[in-house]
Design a protein around this motif. Structure first.
Motif, PDB file in Angstrom:
ATOM      1  N   GLN A 176       0.873  -1.266   0.068  1.00 30.44           N
ATOM      2  CA  GLN A 176       0.060   0.199   0.142  1.00 30.44           C
ATOM      3  C   GLN A 176       0.790   1.185  -0.099  1.00 30.44           C
ATOM      4  OE1 GLN A 176      -2.145  -1.154   3.575  1.00 30.44           O
ATOM      5  NE2 GLN A 176      -4.032  -1.227   2.439  1.00 30.44           N
ATOM      6  N   PHE A 177       0.500   2.097  -0.754  1.00 35.39           N
ATOM      7  CA  PHE A 177       1.068   3.779  -0.631  1.00 35.39           C
ATOM      8  C   PHE A 177       0.983   4.324   0.762  1.00 35.39           C
ATOM      9  CE2 PHE A 177       2.195   8.176  -1.264  1.00 35.39           C
ATOM     10  CZ  PHE A 177       2.881   7.918  -2.157  1.00 35.39           C
ATOM     11  N   VAL A 178       1.919   4.795   1.204  1.00 41.01           N
ATOM     12  CA  VAL A 178       2.039   5.360   2.825  1.00 41.01           C
ATOM     13  C   VAL A 178       2.659   6.548   2.767  1.00 41.01           C
ATOM     14  CG1 VAL A 178       3.889   3.934   3.501  1.00 41.01           C
ATOM     15  CG2 VAL A 178       2.178   4.474   5.241  1.00 41.01           C
ATOM     16  N   ASN A 179       1.993   7.465   3.722  1.00 37.56           N
ATOM     17  CA  ASN A 179       2.834   8.687   4.248  1.00 37.56           C
ATOM     18  C   ASN A 179       3.272   8.405   5.433  1.00 37.56           C
ATOM     19  OD1 ASN A 179       2.275  10.183   1.710  1.00 37.56           O
ATOM     20  ND2 ASN A 179       0.566  10.807   2.409  1.00 37.56           N
TER      21      ASN A 179
ATOM     22  N   PHE B 185       1.767   6.135  10.504  1.00 37.33           N
ATOM     23  CA  PHE B 185       1.771   5.867   9.132  1.00 37.33           C
ATOM     24  C   PHE B 185       0.202   6.030   8.485  1.00 37.33           C
ATOM     25  CE2 PHE B 185       5.244   3.474  10.971  1.00 37.33           C
ATOM     26  CZ  PHE B 185       6.020   3.376  10.092  1.00 37.33           C
ATOM     27  N   ARG B 186       0.243   6.842   7.495  1.00 35.69           N
ATOM     28  CA  ARG B 186      -1.370   7.090   6.965  1.00 35.69           C
ATOM     29  C   ARG B 186      -1.295   6.306   5.720  1.00 35.69           C
ATOM     30  NH1 ARG B 186      -0.545  13.318   8.735  1.00 35.69           N
ATOM     31  NH2 ARG B 186      -0.535  12.990  11.037  1.00 35.69           N
ATOM     32  N   VAL B 187      -2.524   5.774   5.499  1.00 31.63           N
ATOM     33  CA  VAL B 187      -2.866   4.819   4.229  1.00 31.63           C
ATOM     34  C   VAL B 187      -4.287   5.689   4.054  1.00 31.63           C
ATOM     35  CG1 VAL B 187      -3.070   2.763   2.976  1.00 31.63           C
ATOM     36  CG2 VAL B 187      -1.456   3.088   4.691  1.00 31.63           C
ATOM     37  N   ALA B 188      -4.527   5.813   2.519  1.00 34.59           N
ATOM     38  CA  ALA B 188      -5.864   6.425   2.140  1.00 34.59           C
ATOM     39  C   ALA B 188      -6.788   5.505   2.558  1.00 34.59           C
ATOM     40  CB  ALA B 188      -5.674   6.727   0.678  1.00 34.59           C
ATOM     41  N   GLY B 189      -7.824   5.791   3.299  1.00 34.30           N
ATOM     42  CA  GLY B 189      -9.296   4.982   3.567  1.00 34.30           C
ATOM     43  C   GLY B 189      -9.046   4.229   4.594  1.00 34.30           C
TER      44      GLY B 189
END
Length: 271
Positions: free
Chosen positions: A179-182, A226-230
């Motif tokens: 997953q794409f993460v910030n 860690f922030r993942v969309a949705g």
């Protein structure tokens, strides 16, 4: 904690998995973005830290009213105190092999890559094959010895923003689960003598890479998000104890997913 053999191999190359819907020729734009990000990174002026080699780490997930089961990781080093092998229980899960002055082979579980080194001994490119026979290539860019951006197969771009003091403040890219993460970080005032590098919200929370991929943050992490969309934000809050010689003795991580409390992770270091 997921079974390690199914996820650890994904840590070796951040964001190296090809994308089926990527443009036909994405590399140039990804390269330009990676180079622009590296050029914009402020100079990093931090003293060189000497890691303190530890022999083993016991990891326990602490579940209330349930006895914890400790996983044991053992570490082996070469005669220059550089990491060579990490074993989980008895089986090696990470290995390094020096193939000369310009090439290193790094293996993490099922994933092996051969890295080309520059004159400073930093890895500039890796060629490897993912499980299933999918080849990948990835290129790395540095600032003052710190890995700040990378790009490769499928145009995936990874960026890592450091403070002038040498602490990783944020990174964006594909996480260990695809997953794409910030991710964003804050730090303690304690020196990072344990090669700490936190790129995942699942255990285990220590580095799975050779030092040829750049320097580590100057200080030990205080909090990582860690922030993942949705999805709910994963937050890790770190605390430490030290022995009489000032070495990290324990590392405790309080973990949450949104408002949900997850089992704490306790690490015990042996030297």
């Amino acid at each position: 904690m997921k079974k390690l053999s199914t996820v650890l191999w994904l840590i070796l190359i951040v964001a190296c998995r090809p994308s089926s819907d990527a443009p036909v020729d994405p590399i140039n734009s990804a390269q330009e973005q990676a180079e622009a990000f590296a050029a914009a990174q402020v100079p990093i002026n931090a003293p060189e830290l000497t890691p303190i080699p530890f022999k083993s780490v016991d990891l326990t997930l602490e579940v209330p009213s349930q006895p914890g089961t400790a996983l044991n990781y053992r570490f082996q080093y070469d005669n220059q105190q550089k990491l060579q092998t990490i074993s989980a229980q008895t089986a090696p899960i990470f290995q390094l092999e020096t193939m000369g002055t310009t090439t290193v082979r790094q293996t993490l579980d099922q994933l092996t890559g051969e890295y080309t080194l520059n004159a400073e001994g930093l890895g500039t490119q890796v060629n490897g094959v993912l499980p299933g026979g999918v080849p990948f290539v990835r290129n790395y860019l540095y600032r003052n010895g710190y890995l700040v951006s990378s790009y490769g197969s499928g145009s995936q771009l990874t960026t890592r923003h450091f403070s002038p003091e040498g602490d990783l403040l944020a990174w964006k890219g594909e996480a260990h689960n695809g997953q794409f993460v910030n991710a964003i970080y804050t730090y303690t005032t304690f020196p990072n003598t344990i090669r700490q590098e936190v790129f995942r919200w699942e255990a285990a929370h220590f580095a799975f890479r050779g030092d040829f991929l750049g320097r580590y943050s100057t200080h030990l992490v205080e909090q990582a998000q860690f922030r993942v969309a949705g999805q709910a934000t994963h937050t890790l809050n770190f605390s430490y104890t030290f022995d009489e010689q000032g070495r990290v003795e324990t590392m405790s991580i309080a973990r949450t997913e949104g408002s949900a409390q997850l089992p704490n992770a306790l690490y015990r270091f042996s030297y």
